[in-house]
Design an enzyme around this catalytic site. Structure first.
Site, PDB file in Angstrom:
ATOM      1  N   ASN A 104       0.791  -1.231  -0.160  1.00  0.00           N
ATOM      2  CA  ASN A 104      -0.031  -0.015  -0.156  1.00  0.00           C
ATOM      3  C   ASN A 104       1.033   1.068  -0.051  1.00  0.00           C
ATOM      4  O   ASN A 104       1.755   1.370   0.812  1.00  0.00           O
ATOM      5  CB  ASN A 104      -1.141  -0.031   1.477  1.00  0.00           C
ATOM      6  CG  ASN A 104      -1.785   1.364   1.332  1.00  0.00           C
ATOM      7  OD1 ASN A 104      -2.849   1.073   0.615  1.00  0.00           O
ATOM      8  ND2 ASN A 104      -1.663   2.086   1.966  1.00  0.00           N
ATOM      9  N   GLU A 105       0.593   2.121  -0.908  1.00  0.00           N
ATOM     10  CA  GLU A 105       1.574   3.490  -1.056  1.00  0.00           C
ATOM     11  C   GLU A 105       2.866   3.253  -0.768  1.00  0.00           C
ATOM     12  O   GLU A 105       3.493   4.123  -0.195  1.00  0.00           O
ATOM     13  CB  GLU A 105       0.863   4.269  -0.188  1.00  0.00           C
ATOM     14  CG  GLU A 105      -0.774   4.859  -0.440  1.00  0.00           C
ATOM     15  CD  GLU A 105      -1.306   5.572   0.553  1.00  0.00           C
ATOM     16  OE1 GLU A 105      -2.344   6.318   0.119  1.00  0.00           O
ATOM     17  OE2 GLU A 105      -0.609   5.767   1.675  1.00  0.00           O
TER      18      GLU A 105
ATOM     19  N   GLU B 219      -7.934   4.953  -4.183  1.00  0.00           N
ATOM     20  CA  GLU B 219      -8.295   5.917  -2.935  1.00  0.00           C
ATOM     21  C   GLU B 219      -8.511   7.406  -3.572  1.00  0.00           C
ATOM     22  O   GLU B 219      -7.602   7.869  -4.107  1.00  0.00           O
ATOM     23  CB  GLU B 219      -7.226   5.909  -1.858  1.00  0.00           C
ATOM     24  CG  GLU B 219      -7.078   4.650  -1.138  1.00  0.00           C
ATOM     25  CD  GLU B 219      -6.199   4.935  -0.165  1.00  0.00           C
ATOM     26  OE1 GLU B 219      -6.048   6.003   0.273  1.00  0.00           O
ATOM     27  OE2 GLU B 219      -5.454   3.815   0.592  1.00  0.00           O
TER      28      GLU B 219
ATOM     29  N   TYR C 209     -14.929  11.486   8.637  1.00  0.00           N
ATOM     30  CA  TYR C 209     -15.428  12.906   8.592  1.00  0.00           C
ATOM     31  C   TYR C 209     -15.847  13.235   7.231  1.00  0.00           C
ATOM     32  O   TYR C 209     -14.910  13.523   6.388  1.00  0.00           O
ATOM     33  CB  TYR C 209     -14.393  13.818   9.288  1.00  0.00           C
ATOM     34  CG  TYR C 209     -14.909  13.580  10.830  1.00  0.00           C
ATOM     35  CD1 TYR C 209     -16.158  14.365  11.554  1.00  0.00           C
ATOM     36  CD2 TYR C 209     -13.870  13.186  11.733  1.00  0.00           C
ATOM     37  CE1 TYR C 209     -16.350  14.165  12.670  1.00  0.00           C
ATOM     38  CE2 TYR C 209     -14.304  13.101  13.029  1.00  0.00           C
ATOM     39  CZ  TYR C 209     -15.557  13.630  13.639  1.00  0.00           C
ATOM     40  OH  TYR C 209     -15.583  13.687  14.835  1.00  0.00           O
TER      41      TYR C 209
END
Length: 970
Positions: free
Chosen positions: A142-143, A254, A319
């Site tokens: 990942n990344e 993403e 959020y």
């Protein structure tokens, strides 16, 4: 979406095998896939174990649910996942430094991940789409950029390249035969693409992550690391993929769904700059830029179970995501749904070339257009938006398009197209729906269905804007239902009819020679649903119906003879729903209750549904309490197994401690999460020490408190942006013993390990030096108390990150069933919780909860500081310097530090909460102030909905209770 006609077509989604079908599916509105992490750290509590069966560790139900939903799955197993999780998802036993720097081909690290990687691969194989399942991609790492030490000259970084290759070889060896993918966090590293090179480590599909509106609700985090932040500034994805991977899907694994809210971030998150307007413009801009596939991060973030799991985030990770943390849908979800409903039926969009992007398509230079055209069908998609994406002005214009009827400027008769504010539109030409063709439309297509062999097309516009569309193959149009338009005009010519109108509030149906066109405004479209009648992820229009007016529609299915329609969903209030379905429907059920049909005709049914009943929570309390820091008392004895002697003289960690101490890094002693307690002894000498210097590391927002011979001598209170600190404490408030050993107790809060290379940054004491007139003082002994069991995973259901080393946690006082009959009852319901001096107290209450069947009651706990409702006290205002932990039926679900901020509301879902029985609520309150602290805890109903989801499901296995073996950790 968006494939170039000259490319290898082997990746086309339409060629994917279909998953098994079921008779009565659930559906997720318009989304056709979801991605999911597997956290190595969650599944591997100890070095020699991997758990994929116990409680939430069981991955199989998730994959089975995907088949039921008719959705594809992208698996992201790591080994490193980042995710703002503790150590980026690495197991805690990996963080000592004994396995090298991690994320490379170090044999120690390879040996560490091999067992997990083999097990997750074997687990996934039966669910691969190639084996009849739904898993279509398997992400490797990942990344992780850095394939090159010199990008222009293609100089390979062998340690990283070999690592990536090892992961892929292992996955293939264990049966994973779907495409292997990877995601880059940046657009300038050019790693792992077969189109860019044929080097070691390349994957099948590369992608790039993007958070254009800041990945954090605290915008200073983005400006401090990424330069100036400009709201609504889009990225240059088209150019990146043209250089990085022109023959692969243009994949964004993403793309910003929401943001995390870090320590000290704003209460309530950041809806203002990543709300519905963000979703409208940015998600359409991805199509503008010829993006193939988008995965939103996060669609629903929810709450991290246990604050130890997330060093950067207090609890929430959602959020301003489309689905709120308390599971409520809001305008961003509905706005996102408008686009995904369209892309689901826009089959021609799956194979297009981008023929141009400029301001020359319109008569308004403020508007830019991207023309995407399918070379096989000639269907086109014109994405229009502000040329300056940061602009929010209102602009009107005409658009030049090329259709099967030749070039034309639209609208031809009605008012101009409008872009108002931070908005974009996708306007179609030669759009096929069923057996008919939409020659053009200045309103956006929402969806279409084919019902009883006739087409039903849905278009939407913001209220007050003008629309115009032209349909081929029809000669007449008649208003048949509703009154949501004005200035309606129909112009027939040859075999087409052109409709122009002004959109007002509501839904209007037009009859077009047996077909229907539905016209609606944005708010009406928000409550428009297209449930599938089976679980085919391609959602054939012949297998869908339309429902307008509901808060949420979960599923639709016919009975055996097709005369009854069963709808399920959620509702906030009594409502009228308009259903577009087969004409021979006699009965419609909503959540298994027959719904009154108030009107019907031509396949349009209006039904009435009932809203939820009122629901009131019982009061929390009364609360019983007990001291949770007996370790500072003079008669306390620190014995194993609760305590381990810290006597190591060497550490594998590359950060070496001070030479005057033994190694005091907690991870070296298999203590990894939460609060932990140091107990040091030293003698009183002729020239006794007068204080102590402590150099400690604990992650952002960490802190500690110190006692000498049972007397409080001070605290480091912590800051949201500081993860290590040096502080000195005077012994003036304590008395040294004339004989025997002095006992120093340090209670330390560990906020978790950092991400990427910071995962092996130590946690604990780097230096502890007694200060005084002598040059040097010696400690006699150091001991550390941490999580009960240390090397064991004594609570496999809740997992290794749930608990810390407080007395209450070690003994299991946070668990249901702990015997508290002899505790003092100290706090009545609704009263303030008080800890009168520096120390820790634990508060317990058991409260019954009985939610009636058919209701979804969303419940949050609210923790507040009673003397100061804000979160910006001055640095020298030490009142209410507290650190509280909330446990709900044994699960750590909230961390509250009002002097640091930010979150005060902590939603807890059903399953963790027992919706039909007793619930054990526990609060540990650590006062870092000699004057004591106070706070309040209450629980709140966020909303009450009628729901088809059974909140009374048997979840008892998720809430294992207390056992006597916990007493040994006293």
């Amino acid at each position: 979406m968006a494939r170039s006609s000259g490319e290898d077509q082997s990746w086309r989604v339409s060629q994917l095998p279909l998953p098994p079908r079921r008779a009565a599916p659930l559906t997720l509105p318009s989304f056709n896939a979801f991605s999911i992490y597997s956290s190595w750290g969650f599944h591997s509590a100890t070095q020699d174990s991997v758990d994929f069966t116990t409680g939430a560790h069981n991955f199989t139900p998730i994959l089975s649910l995907a088949e039921e939903l008719g959705m594809y799955v992208i698996i992201r197993p790591g080994p490193y996942v980042n995710a703002e999780e503790n150590a980026g998802g690495f197991p805690m036993w990996l963080t000592t430094g004994a396995y090298g720097s991690l994320r490379d081909d170090d044999q120690r690290y390879t040996d560490a991940w091999s067992l997990y990687w083999e097990e997750i691969s074997r687990l996934i194989v039966p669910h691969l789409v190639t084996n009849g399942g739904n898993v279509i991609m398997f992400q490797v790492e990942n990344e992780l950029d850095g394939q090159w030490t010199d990008i222009p000259n293609r100089v390979l970084n062998p340690a990283l390249a070999n690592y990536m290759q090892l992961l892929q070889d292992s996955a293939r060896e264990h049966g994973v035969d779907v495409p292997l993918s990877h995601n880059s966090p940046r657009m300038d590293m050019y790693s792992w693409s077969k189109d860019f090179s044929n080097a070691t480590g390349n994957v099948d599909v590369v992608g790039v992550d993007s958070y254009p509106s800041c990945w954090s609700c605290n915008l200073t985090e983005c400006t401090s690391t990424g330069g100036e932040y400009t709201p609504y500034q889009v990225g240059s994805y088209y150019d990146f993929f043209a250089a990085q991977s022109p023959r692969q899907p243009s994949f964004v694994p993403e793309f910003q769904g929401g943001s995390y809210n870090p320590w000290g971030g704003p209460q309530g998150g950041c809806p203002d700059h990543i709300g519905a307007d963000f979703a409208n413009m940015f998600y359409r801009n991805l199509i503008y830029q010829h993006i193939t596939a988008i995965s939103l991060y996060m669609l629903f973030g929810g709450t991290n179970w246990g604050w130890h799991a997330c060093p950067l985030v207090a609890t929430s990770y959602d959020y301003s995501s489309p689905v709120s943390e308390n599971r409520e849908l809001w305008s961003k979800f509905y706005e996102t749904k408008l686009l995904t409903l369209f892309t689901r039926v826009a089959k021609d969009l799956a194979h297009v070339d981008r023929l141009g992007d400029s301001t020359s398509y319109t008569d308004n230079e403020a508007i830019t257009t991207s023309e995407l055209r399918n070379p096989e069908t000639n269907a086109a998609f014109y994405v229009v938006m502000h040329d300056d994406s940061t602009s929010g002005t209102q602009e009107t214009f005409k658009l030049r398009v090329n259709t099967s009827e030749g070039e034309m400027t639209i609208p031809r008769r009605g008012r101009d197209i409008t872009i108002n504010g931070h908005q974009a539109k996708i306007l179609v030409t030669d759009f096929t729906f069923g057996g008919k063709k939409l020659l053009y439309s200045t309103a956006e297509v929402l969806s279409y269905a084919v019902i009883d062999g006739s087409e039903v097309l849905a278009l939407w516009l913001p209220e007050g804007e003008a629309g115009e569309f032209c349909v081929k193959g029809v000669s007449s149009a008649q208003l048949s239902h509703g009154s949501g338009v004005e200035a309606f005009e129909a112009q027939a010519e040859a075999d087409t009819i052109t409709i122009s109108y002004i959109q007002r509030s509501g839904l209007t149906a037009l009859d077009l020679d047996g077909s229907k066109v539905l016209l609606m405004d944005r708010e009406t479209a928000y409550r428009f649903w297209v449930p599938t009648l089976d679980n085919d992820p391609f959602a054939p229009p012949e297998k869908t119906i339309f429902v307008q007016g509901a808060y949420l529609v979960r599923s639709a299915v016919h009975d055996a003879d097709g005369h009854a329609l069963y709808l399920t969903g959620d509702e906030t209030e009594s409502a009228s729903l308009t259903v577009f379905a087969q004409r021979d429907i006699y009965t419609i059920y909503w959540n298994d209750v027959q719904a009154p049909i108030t009107s019907s005709g031509g396949g349009i049914y209006v039904i009435e549904t009932e809203g939820p009943a009122e629901f009131t929570l019982p009061e929390l309390g009364p609360w019983k309490s007990l001291d949770s820091l007996p370790e500072i008392k003079e008669d306390y004895q620190a014995y194993p197994p609760a305590w381990v002697v810290a006597a190591n003289t060497e550490t594998p960690n590359p950060t070496k401690p001070a030479s005057n101490n033994p190694v005091l890094y907690v991870d070296d002693y298999d203590i990894h999460t939460g609060n932990h307690i140091y107990r040091a002894t030293f003698p009183t000498t002729d020239e006794p020490p007068t204080g102590i210097l402590l150099n400690m590391t604990g992650g952002l927002a960490f802190g500690w408190s110190v006692w000498l011979n049972s007397k409080y001598i001070g605290s480091y209170h912590g800051f949201s942006y500081i993860g290590d600190e040096i502080a000195s404490f005077s012994f003036d408030n304590a008395t040294l013993k004339d004989g025997g050993e002095n006992v120093l107790v340090i209670l330390m809060d560990n906020s978790g390990h950092g991400l990427r290379e910071l995962a092996i940054e130590p946690r604990g004491i780097t230096e502890a030096t007694l200060l005084g007139p002598k040059d040097e003082y010696d400690f006699t002994e150091w001991k550390i108390a941490g999580t009960a069991g240390r090397r064991e995973n004594i609570d496999p259901i809740r997992g290794p990150l749930n608990e810390g080393g407080l007395y209450a946690e070690r003994l299991g006082m946070h668990l249901p069933g702990f015997p508290d009959d002899d505790w003092e009852e100290t706090v009545a319901p609704g009263e303030t919780i008080v800890v009168p001096e520096a120390g820790v107290r634990v508060f317990r209450t058991t409260v019954p909860l009985h939610v009636p069947e058919g209701l979804d009651v969303s419940i949050s706990f609210r923790l507040t500081s009673t003397s100061d409702g804000t979160f910006t006290p001055s640095d020298d205002a030490y009142s209410n310097r507290l650190r509280a932990l909330l446990f709900v039926n044994g699960y750590q679900y909230g961390r509250f530090s009002p002097h640091i901020g930010h979150q005060i509301d902590f939603p807890v879902p059903p399953g963790i909460l027992n919706y039909d029985g007793d619930n054990t609520i526990v609060l540990t309150v650590w006062s870092q102030s000699a004057e004591g602290v106070e706070m309040k805890v209450e629980w709140l109903v966020n909303y009450v909905h009628t729901s088809s989801f059974n909140m009374l499901f048997d979840s008892s296995y998720l809430r294992p209770g207390w056992t006597e073996e916990r007493l040994q950790y006293e």
